[in-house]
Design a protein around this motif. Structure first.
Motif, PDB file in Angstrom:
ATOM      1  N   LEU A 153      61.483 -10.334 -14.333  1.00 57.57           N
ATOM      2  CA  LEU A 153      60.400  -9.610 -14.986  1.00 57.57           C
ATOM      3  C   LEU A 153      59.475 -10.550 -15.741  1.00 57.57           C
ATOM      4  O   LEU A 153      58.245 -10.420 -15.672  1.00 57.57           O
ATOM      5  N   LEU A 154      60.037 -11.514 -16.436  1.00 55.40           N
ATOM      6  CA  LEU A 154      59.177 -12.420 -17.213  1.00 55.40           C
ATOM      7  C   LEU A 154      58.320 -13.286 -16.293  1.00 55.40           C
ATOM      8  O   LEU A 154      57.161 -13.585 -16.612  1.00 55.40           O
ATOM      9  N   LEU A 155      58.869 -13.677 -15.139  1.00 48.61           N
ATOM     10  CA  LEU A 155      58.073 -14.482 -14.209  1.00 48.61           C
ATOM     11  C   LEU A 155      56.960 -13.658 -13.584  1.00 48.61           C
ATOM     12  O   LEU A 155      55.846 -14.152 -13.388  1.00 48.61           O
ATOM     13  N   GLU A 156      57.244 -12.401 -13.265  1.00 47.93           N
ATOM     14  CA  GLU A 156      56.190 -11.533 -12.744  1.00 47.93           C
ATOM     15  C   GLU A 156      55.096 -11.324 -13.783  1.00 47.93           C
ATOM     16  O   GLU A 156      53.906 -11.363 -13.470  1.00 47.93           O
ATOM     17  N   ARG A 157      55.496 -11.100 -15.021  1.00 52.71           N
ATOM     18  CA  ARG A 157      54.513 -10.895 -16.093  1.00 52.71           C
ATOM     19  C   ARG A 157      53.666 -12.150 -16.304  1.00 52.71           C
ATOM     20  O   ARG A 157      52.451 -12.076 -16.489  1.00 52.71           O
ATOM     21  N   LEU A 158      54.325 -13.291 -16.317  1.00 54.90           N
ATOM     22  CA  LEU A 158      53.613 -14.531 -16.559  1.00 54.90           C
ATOM     23  C   LEU A 158      52.618 -14.800 -15.434  1.00 54.90           C
ATOM     24  O   LEU A 158      51.469 -15.189 -15.680  1.00 54.90           O
ATOM     25  N   ASP A 159      53.034 -14.562 -14.205  1.00 57.02           N
ATOM     26  CA  ASP A 159      52.140 -14.749 -13.072  1.00 57.02           C
ATOM     27  C   ASP A 159      50.953 -13.795 -13.176  1.00 57.02           C
ATOM     28  O   ASP A 159      49.801 -14.164 -12.923  1.00 57.02           O
ATOM     29  N   LEU A 160      51.216 -12.552 -13.573  1.00 57.59           N
ATOM     30  CA  LEU A 160      50.141 -11.572 -13.733  1.00 57.59           C
ATOM     31  C   LEU A 160      49.187 -11.983 -14.849  1.00 57.59           C
ATOM     32  O   LEU A 160      47.958 -11.897 -14.700  1.00 57.59           O
ATOM     33  N   ALA A 161      49.735 -12.442 -15.975  1.00 63.78           N
ATOM     34  CA  ALA A 161      48.889 -12.851 -17.097  1.00 63.78           C
ATOM     35  C   ALA A 161      47.982 -14.021 -16.707  1.00 63.78           C
ATOM     36  O   ALA A 161      46.791 -14.039 -17.049  1.00 63.78           O
ATOM     37  N   LEU A 162      48.527 -14.994 -15.987  1.00 62.31           N
ATOM     38  CA  LEU A 162      47.717 -16.133 -15.559  1.00 62.31           C
ATOM     39  C   LEU A 162      46.655 -15.702 -14.555  1.00 62.31           C
ATOM     40  O   LEU A 162      45.539 -16.237 -14.539  1.00 62.31           O
ATOM     41  N   THR A 163      46.986 -14.709 -13.724  1.00 59.99           N
ATOM     42  CA  THR A 163      46.002 -14.171 -12.787  1.00 59.99           C
ATOM     43  C   THR A 163      44.867 -13.494 -13.540  1.00 59.99           C
ATOM     44  O   THR A 163      43.690 -13.644 -13.194  1.00 59.99           O
ATOM     45  N   VAL A 164      45.209 -12.752 -14.590  1.00 61.74           N
ATOM     46  CA  VAL A 164      44.190 -12.086 -15.410  1.00 61.74           C
ATOM     47  C   VAL A 164      43.279 -13.121 -16.071  1.00 61.74           C
ATOM     48  O   VAL A 164      42.046 -12.987 -16.066  1.00 61.74           O
ATOM     49  N   VAL A 165      43.877 -14.156 -16.639  1.00 62.47           N
ATOM     50  CA  VAL A 165      43.082 -15.211 -17.277  1.00 62.47           C
ATOM     51  C   VAL A 165      42.141 -15.848 -16.253  1.00 62.47           C
ATOM     52  O   VAL A 165      40.939 -16.015 -16.500  1.00 62.47           O
TER      53      VAL A 165
END
Length: 221
Positions: A153-165
């Protein structure tokens, strides 16, 4: 026509690729158009200097990463920095590219490659291995683990956050390149981007995580 040296030709090809990859897409831009824009008569100039389209793209991203690395190394983010502080450093470094047309084009290119960083597998793309940028990503992952998020879950979130940035900065870059007036000034935009992605990463874990939606009831005979 004056002849140019190998390094000069290489730089011209990189700058032409930045312009066309940003405008037409990493997969849409034609190498012949890049070669022509760079003022090169030899249609095999890209292959000669970079080996392939992928090699040219790596060279474009290497220059962009080098500029970001210089900013990151100069920023102070102590060992006990939290998620917001780490994201502030990351966004600040990335936003340095908004200051020039070249950087703006590179932001538009890198947004197309956001899922190739290796975040989901914690295995960096070769161009990111050993960089301050990747160290920052690992520190963010460690902070999320401290919050109790399970690894997937944390890796999915981190990947999503970097995509948003990446997507937000690429859109801002597009507005600057097109001459469009943004809705907010840049300091407010960047501050809100940090707060938004911090909230995304620090959100409470879902109460339930069904792998599949419930099956609809069977019709009565």
């Amino acid at each position: 026509m004056a002849r140019t040296s190998g390094p000069e030709t290489r730089d011209k090809l990189i700058r032409a690729a930045e312009e066309l990859f940003a405008a037409q897409g990493v997969d849409g831009a034609q190498l012949r158009d890049i070669t022509r824009l760079a003022g090169q008569a030899n249609p095999s100039a890209v292959q000669y200097h970079f080996g392939s389209r992928a090699g040219l793209l790596d060279a474009v991203m290497a220059g962009r990463l080098d500029r970001t690395e210089r900013v990151l190394v100069a920023l102070a983010h102590p060992a006990d920095a939290g998620v917001r502080e780490l994201l502030t450093a990351l966004v600040t470094a990335e936003a340095g590219e908004l200051g020039t047309d070249r950087g703006r084009r590179c932001l538009r290119i890198s947004a197309q490659l956001s899922h190739e960083s290796g975040v989901r597998s914690r295995t960096p793309h070769p161009t990111l291995a050993g960089t301050a940028y990747w160290t920052l990503i690992e520190r963010l992952a460690d902070r999320l683990a401290d919050d109790g998020l399970p690894e997937p879950l944390l890796l999915e979130r981190l990947d999503l956050a970097l995509t948003v940035v990446g997507a937000a900065l690429a859109d801002r870059a597009r507005q600057y390149l097109d001459g469009t007036e943004p809705l907010t000034d840049e300091p407010l935009f960047l501050a809100d981007l940090v707060e938004t992605t911090t909230a995304l990463l620090r959100a409470a874990p879902p109460r339930t995580t069904p792998l599949n939606p419930p099956a609809p009831p069977s019709p009565r005979p």
